[in-house]
Motif scaffolding. Structure first.
Motif, mmCIF file in Angstrom:
data_model
loop_
_atom_site.group_PDB
_atom_site.id
_atom_site.type_symbol
_atom_site.label_atom_id
_atom_site.label_comp_id
_atom_site.label_asym_id
_atom_site.label_seq_id
_atom_site.Cartn_x
_atom_site.Cartn_y
_atom_site.Cartn_z
ATOM 1 N N UNK A 147 0.518 -1.647 -0.441
ATOM 2 C CA UNK A 147 -0.008 0.135 0.371
ATOM 3 C C UNK A 147 0.932 1.365 -0.124
ATOM 4 N N UNK A 148 1.443 1.612 0.510
ATOM 5 C CA UNK A 148 2.295 2.332 0.896
ATOM 6 C C UNK A 148 3.399 2.644 0.247
ATOM 7 N N UNK A 149 4.123 1.903 -1.025
ATOM 8 C CA UNK A 149 4.280 1.643 -2.367
ATOM 9 C C UNK A 149 3.828 2.506 -3.102
ATOM 10 N N UNK A 150 2.333 1.779 -3.037
ATOM 11 C CA UNK A 150 1.608 2.928 -4.509
ATOM 12 C C UNK A 150 0.889 3.900 -3.822
ATOM 13 N N UNK A 151 0.618 4.476 -2.636
ATOM 14 C CA UNK A 151 0.178 5.566 -1.941
ATOM 15 C C UNK A 151 1.919 6.742 -2.585
ATOM 16 N N UNK A 152 3.576 6.331 -2.227
ATOM 17 C CA UNK A 152 4.302 6.914 -2.702
ATOM 18 C C UNK A 152 4.126 7.130 -4.433
ATOM 19 N N UNK A 153 3.963 6.190 -5.166
ATOM 20 C CA UNK A 153 3.929 6.080 -6.261
ATOM 21 C C UNK A 153 2.562 6.843 -7.454
ATOM 22 N N UNK A 154 1.976 7.353 -6.325
ATOM 23 C CA UNK A 154 0.600 8.261 -6.890
ATOM 24 C C UNK A 154 0.702 9.625 -7.132
ATOM 25 N N UNK A 155 1.509 10.668 -6.498
ATOM 26 C CA UNK A 155 2.167 11.537 -6.803
ATOM 27 C C UNK A 155 2.878 11.457 -7.886
#
Length: 482
Positions: free
Chosen positions: A334-342
């Motif tokens: 999840x946190x990898x994805x949240x970092x990828x969103x921006x």
């Protein structure tokens, strides 16, 4: 300072945000006599996802899910609400060239939908575009003015290097020139912090004509909505959106009653009768309990979610990301994805994260992380966004990424509906396609926006008229699952 006006959202966005737009007309009508006496600026009651939810129905073999869709004619709902609320302006949400659907429609379809919305009872039309592309707003603005509606045009609020206060003020001035009566700050993700709201409202009031009202729409997902409303009011905002407390706060709008009580006796006094509002609250408390008992309203929607501010990801988008990762057995990413969103958002030209762009950016971020190679897999929606099918992106895109996403496909630089490759249908084509089901002129628009859903609704309606049992028809037509 004139009194602050309130738009009440209990009949639309409140239950869309908390209960997947599943409130029935039968739960609305008993409260209408009281709501009509309160003195709201307007009652938002139509548009958004209400139209789609009304038309849908499911079969008896999935009875639990039957409660989730309504099998109501949305046009009948609007007419009955207008009859029950003769003294209050009715308001709807209108997605510009998308109307209420998920693709762009021809200008004649936009014009006809606007005409029939106003004819059937809508007074205020709030028009927005996910990318703030004014080209996608102009036809709806023209039609609203043409048919005598109050034209409220929204700034889809977001945070990025290009979405500065100056950007939003200039956009508002352009929309005012196009014919907007009101300018709405549409803070769909609850990202607008209180002091930022104060500054933005001050700047808008100084720049716009005195007769142009400024309207603030926010949510309370991150727990800042009440403070944002209050600072905007101190800065001179004319109207704010609120929702009665049984379906207020959390992912919905800040609650109505506390704001009315807070402003009473001050220079910002709303003039609304708190006793009448409390009567309406009592009714909707029972409605909210029923929705919760049916499993439609999850109390989790009332929790403060600071991740909205931390990652600038709306609550609904965050839930969607979590579900996608869970289905892939990769919840720990999840946190990898949240970092990828921006990073994806920057590559894609900083689109505001609102439907449909939030889903597009989020899904692409998940794919980038799970495949281990950025843009190795690109859904057709990502390709469409980078090809210009949704309109003009707010900032230049990463051209290397665009090449990887769409290859050598031609980029649409004009308004999408004007490009032959987009393939829009016109009103006459929809009329011919659905001719056998025609009973009222509004049916053509229902079919144009949601052809498969509307066709099943029309078949069900015909069956009722000839006395067939609904469950027989549902089985015959393999009614659409959730």
């Amino acid at each position: 300072m004139a009194k602050v006006m309130i738009t009440e959202t209990i009949l639309r966005d409140a239950h869309q945000s908390q209960a997947a737009t599943r409130m029935r007309l039968e739960d609305m009508l008993p409260a209408c006599e009281v709501l009509d006496k309160v003195g709201y600026y307007s009652l938002e009651c139509w548009g958004g996802a209400t139209f789609d939810s009304c038309l849908r129905f499911l079969n008896e073999e999935t009875f639990d899910s039957c409660l989730r869709f309504l099998n109501e004619d949305p046009w009948v709902r609007l007419r009955k609400l207008k009859e029950a609320l003769p003294n209050t302006k009715l308001q709807m949400l209108f997605r510009g060239q998308n109307i209420l659907g998920y693709r762009h429609y021809a200008d004649d379809v936009v014009d006809e939908f606007t005409r029939l919305s106003i004819k059937n009872g809508i007074d205020v039309i709030r028009i927005f575009d996910a990318l703030n592309d004014t080209r996608n707003l102009e036809p709806a603005i023209r039609a609203t003015k043409k048919y005598g509606g109050i034209c409220e045009v929204a700034l889809s609020y977001t945070i990025s290097p290009v979405h500065t206060e100056e950007y939003f003020v200039n956009l508002a001035l352009e929309l005012e020139k196009l014919g907007a009566d009101n300018i709405c700050i549409k803070d769909m993700a609850n990202l607008l912090l209180p002091y930022k709201a104060y500054s933005l409202v001050k700047s808008l009031k100084q720049a716009l004509k005195p007769e142009t009202k400024v309207h603030l729409h926010t949510h309370n997902t991150a727990g800042i909505g009440d403070m944002t409303n209050l600072k905007a009011i101190e800065a001179g905002v004319d109207i704010v959106d609120c929702a009665l407390s049984p379906l207020g706060n959390g992912t919905s709008q800040p609650a109505t009653e506390p704001l009315v009580a807070t402003l009473a006796g001050t220079e910002y006094d709303t003039g609304l009768d708190l006793n009448l509002i409390t009567q309406a609250t009592e009714h909707f408390r029972g409605v909210a309990q029923k929705l919760q008992d049916q499993g439609i309203l999850d109390p989790k929607v009332l929790r403060v979610d600071v991740n909205t501010l931390k990652y600038q990801v709306p609550g609904g988008m965050l839930s969607n990301l979590i579900n996608q990762l869970k289905q892939a057995g990769q919840s720990d990413r999840l946190y990898d994805v949240l970092a990828e969103v921006p990073r994806v958002r920057e590559d894609f030209g900083y689109p505001p994260l609102v439907t449909p762009t939030s889903q597009i950016v989020g899904t692409q971020a998940v794919m980038n992380v799970l495949t281990g190679e950025r843009y190795k897999m690109c859904p057709k929606e990502s390709q469409g966004l980078m090809r210009g099918e949704y309109g003009r992106l707010p900032a230049p895109v990463n051209e290397d990424v665009r090449k990887k996403v769409i290859g050598n496909q031609k980029v649409i630089t004009c308004r999408p509906v004007e490009d032959p490759s987009y393939g829009v249908k016109h009103l006459d084509e929809f009329k011919k396609e659905m001719g056998q089901y025609y009973t009222q002129e509004e049916d053509v628009l229902s079919y144009a926006l949601f052809p498969q859903v509307a066709e099943k609704f029309f078949q069900n309606r015909q069956a009722k008229q000839v006395g067939l049992d609904n469950s027989v028809l549902d089985k015959k037509n393999n009614a659409m699952p959730i």
